[in-house]
Design a protein around this motif. Structure first.
Motif, PDB file in Angstrom:
ATOM      1  N   ASN A   1      72.898 -36.012  20.354  1.00 28.37           N
ATOM      2  CA  ASN A   1      72.003 -36.180  19.224  1.00 28.37           C
ATOM      3  C   ASN A   1      71.738 -37.674  19.033  1.00 28.37           C
ATOM      4  OD1 ASN A   1      71.442 -33.461  18.314  1.00 28.37           O
ATOM      5  ND2 ASN A   1      73.617 -33.344  17.828  1.00 28.37           N
ATOM      6  N   SER A   2      70.749 -38.000  18.229  1.00 28.96           N
ATOM      7  CA  SER A   2      70.223 -39.360  18.155  1.00 28.96           C
ATOM      8  C   SER A   2      71.299 -40.416  17.889  1.00 28.96           C
ATOM      9  CB  SER A   2      69.163 -39.440  17.062  1.00 28.96           C
ATOM     10  OG  SER A   2      68.085 -38.568  17.366  1.00 28.96           O
ATOM     11  N   LEU A   3      71.246 -41.512  18.658  1.00 27.53           N
ATOM     12  CA  LEU A   3      72.190 -42.623  18.537  1.00 27.53           C
ATOM     13  C   LEU A   3      71.443 -43.946  18.581  1.00 27.53           C
ATOM     14  CD1 LEU A   3      74.856 -41.538  21.202  1.00 27.53           C
ATOM     15  CD2 LEU A   3      75.132 -41.409  18.739  1.00 27.53           C
ATOM     16  N   GLN A   4      71.990 -44.965  17.948  1.00 23.93           N
ATOM     17  CA  GLN A   4      71.510 -46.328  18.138  1.00 23.93           C
ATOM     18  C   GLN A   4      71.917 -46.792  19.534  1.00 23.93           C
ATOM     19  OE1 GLN A   4      69.886 -48.783  15.889  1.00 23.93           O
ATOM     20  NE2 GLN A   4      69.244 -46.802  15.103  1.00 23.93           N
ATOM     21  N   GLY A   5      71.156 -47.710  20.100  1.00 33.06           N
ATOM     22  CA  GLY A   5      71.526 -48.273  21.386  1.00 33.06           C
ATOM     23  C   GLY A   5      72.819 -49.055  21.288  1.00 33.06           C
TER      24      GLY A   5
ATOM     25  N   VAL B   1      70.555 -41.468  26.999  1.00 31.77           N
ATOM     26  CA  VAL B   1      69.172 -40.988  26.980  1.00 31.77           C
ATOM     27  C   VAL B   1      68.667 -40.808  25.552  1.00 31.77           C
ATOM     28  CG1 VAL B   1      67.667 -39.077  27.686  1.00 31.77           C
ATOM     29  CG2 VAL B   1      69.500 -39.843  29.211  1.00 31.77           C
ATOM     30  N   SER B   2      69.580 -40.461  24.647  1.00 32.26           N
ATOM     31  CA  SER B   2      69.191 -40.129  23.273  1.00 32.26           C
ATOM     32  C   SER B   2      69.185 -41.330  22.330  1.00 32.26           C
ATOM     33  CB  SER B   2      70.138 -39.063  22.706  1.00 32.26           C
ATOM     34  OG  SER B   2      71.487 -39.502  22.754  1.00 32.26           O
ATOM     35  N   VAL B   3      69.120 -42.547  22.863  1.00 35.21           N
ATOM     36  CA  VAL B   3      68.983 -43.720  21.992  1.00 35.21           C
ATOM     37  C   VAL B   3      67.754 -43.530  21.099  1.00 35.21           C
ATOM     38  CG1 VAL B   3      68.324 -46.162  21.947  1.00 35.21           C
ATOM     39  CG2 VAL B   3      70.164 -45.394  23.456  1.00 35.21           C
TER      40      VAL B   3
ATOM     41  N   ALA C   1      66.483 -45.189  28.433  1.00 35.97           N
ATOM     42  CA  ALA C   1      66.944 -46.351  27.668  1.00 35.97           C
ATOM     43  C   ALA C   1      67.904 -47.234  28.459  1.00 35.97           C
ATOM     44  CB  ALA C   1      67.615 -45.896  26.374  1.00 35.97           C
ATOM     45  N   LEU C   2      68.770 -46.644  29.263  1.00 32.57           N
ATOM     46  CA  LEU C   2      69.797 -47.411  29.972  1.00 32.57           C
ATOM     47  C   LEU C   2      69.165 -48.471  30.870  1.00 32.57           C
ATOM     48  CD1 LEU C   2      72.797 -47.816  30.729  1.00 32.57           C
ATOM     49  CD2 LEU C   2      72.493 -46.050  32.491  1.00 32.57           C
ATOM     50  N   ASN C   3      68.233 -48.064  31.713  1.00 37.59           N
ATOM     51  CA  ASN C   3      67.598 -49.021  32.622  1.00 37.59           C
ATOM     52  C   ASN C   3      66.664 -49.964  31.876  1.00 37.59           C
ATOM     53  OD1 ASN C   3      66.887 -50.030  35.342  1.00 37.59           O
ATOM     54  ND2 ASN C   3      64.902 -49.131  34.898  1.00 37.59           N
ATOM     55  N   MET C   4      65.934 -49.443  30.893  1.00 37.09           N
ATOM     56  CA  MET C   4      64.968 -50.291  30.188  1.00 37.09           C
ATOM     57  C   MET C   4      65.663 -51.418  29.426  1.00 37.09           C
ATOM     58  SD  MET C   4      61.876 -47.798  28.903  1.00 37.09           S
ATOM     59  CE  MET C   4      62.855 -46.814  27.790  1.00 37.09           C
TER      60      MET C   4
END
Length: 355
Positions: free
Chosen positions: A79-83, A131-133, A156-159
């Motif tokens: 579920n949604s998380l901050q980076g 992925v869920s950042v 999000a990980l690569n970006m």
């Protein structure tokens, strides 16, 4: 000096790497046969199988786990998380086991694999920028139907890794910069990064440009009519738009290199589809420029397709007037996981708490 084991469970492989600080000591890509994985109905069911494969691989390398400083696993569709970097905790593992997540994907067991191996030698286990950042601004969450809010699922990980690299080259921190980042792979994520936050993004499964496998944004009324023609089941429609759309649907291949080869051999249809995908990518980048109100330090193109100069050159022809364009081909998740872990071990950042 730190030694870190990074683990990335994927659909058909498990990638592992042992790094000494930023430098890989070794990297292994363990391929899995389809008939092996077919035995498991859910992602979590693959845990012991993949764990044994990792231990066997490390044993063949004569690697002593006691040399490690930390273990880091790929973060999944929680579920949604901050980076940020999260230390794997009991709540995270419970959510994976109970299916309290946004989508079923094998990357979810990355945290459990990391935790089990780390606990065996009493060291910390982490995940990095899953992925869920979700760092969306409020306006980005709203669609035209209250029942269908826009969700933040992206590469999000690569970006975030390439954003930090580019900021460093410019002598600044990621948190000081404004970027538009286009991750071009089997699915495409295009996102505006404002002061270290991904404030919007197309969910590659729901919209944005068509890609080698995803259909991208579709004519809505036509899509609804197609669903009600009793030609496809719900499962078949999901496969059609997520795995068999884009280049696959038009050219019967998800290999961009093959499409470019056809263009070089005079295939006009392949050229037309290639140009359409390029156009859609550039259009999405242009849309994200408005989100940042034109205040953009650089546009970064990354992902596997960024290796193809024909593609990046065509995209640049549309967007180079907006901001300088930087190319970071590939998507090295093992490196990204390691770099995130190093920031914690060196005290550059604090870990986030998964709740």
């Amino acid at each position: 000096m730190y030694k870190i084991l990074a683990i990335n469970p994927g659909a058909t492989s498990t990638k592992i790497g042992v790094y000494i600080d930023e430098n890989p000591l070794f990297i292994e890509i363990i391929r899995h046969e389809g008939n092996e994985l077919a035995k498991f109905s859910k992602a979590f069911d693959q845990f012991h199988y993949r764990e044994n494969v990792i231990y066997d691989t490390l044993k063949k390398r004569n690697f002593d786990l006691n040399e490690l400083s930390a273990v880091v696993g790929r973060g999944g569709t929680f579920n949604s998380l901050q980076g940020g970097v999260y230390e794997v905790n009991k709540k995270m593992i419970e959510d994976v086991k109970k299916g309290n997540v946004q989508a079923e994907h094998v990357s979810l067991i990355g945290c459990i694999l990391a935790k089990e191996i780390a606990d065996s030698v009493n060291i910390p286990a982490y995940i990095v920028d899953p992925v869920s950042v979700d760092e969306f601004i409020d306006e980005a969450r709203i669609s035209g139907l209250p029942e269908l809010p826009r969700k933040s699922l992206s590469h999000a990980l690569n970006m975030k890794m390439v954003a930090r690299k580019e900021a460093g080259k410019m002598g600044k921190n990621y948190e000081e910069m404004n970027f538009i980042i286009a991750h071009l792979g089997g699915g495409i994520s295009i996102s505006p990064h404002r002061k270290g936050k991904i404030i919007d993004a197309n969910n590659a499964n729901d919209g944005g440009p068509m890609s080698p496998q995803r259909a991208g944004t579709l004519p809505v009324t036509g899509l609804i009519k197609l669903c009600y023609k009793n030609k496809y089941t719900e499962k078949e429609m999901l496969i059609k738009v997520i795995k068999r759309g884009g280049l696959t649907a038009h050219c019967n291949t998800d290999d961009l290199r093959e499409v470019i080869k056809r263009i070089e051999n005079g295939d006009k249809k392949a050229e037309n589809i290639f140009n359409a995908m390029t156009y859609q990518i550039a259009k999405e980048i242009g849309a994200m420029a408005t989100v940042l109100k034109g205040k953009i330090d650089a546009i970064i193109i990354t992902g596997g397709m960024a290796y193809q100069e024909k593609l990046t050159k065509n995209i640049k022809s549309y967007i180079s007037w907006i901001a300088p364009v930087k190319i970071y081909p590939g998507e090295d998740e093992l490196e990204a996981l390691t770099l995130g872990t190093l920031m914690v071990l060196r005290g550059d950042i604090k870990t986030e708490i998964y709740k």
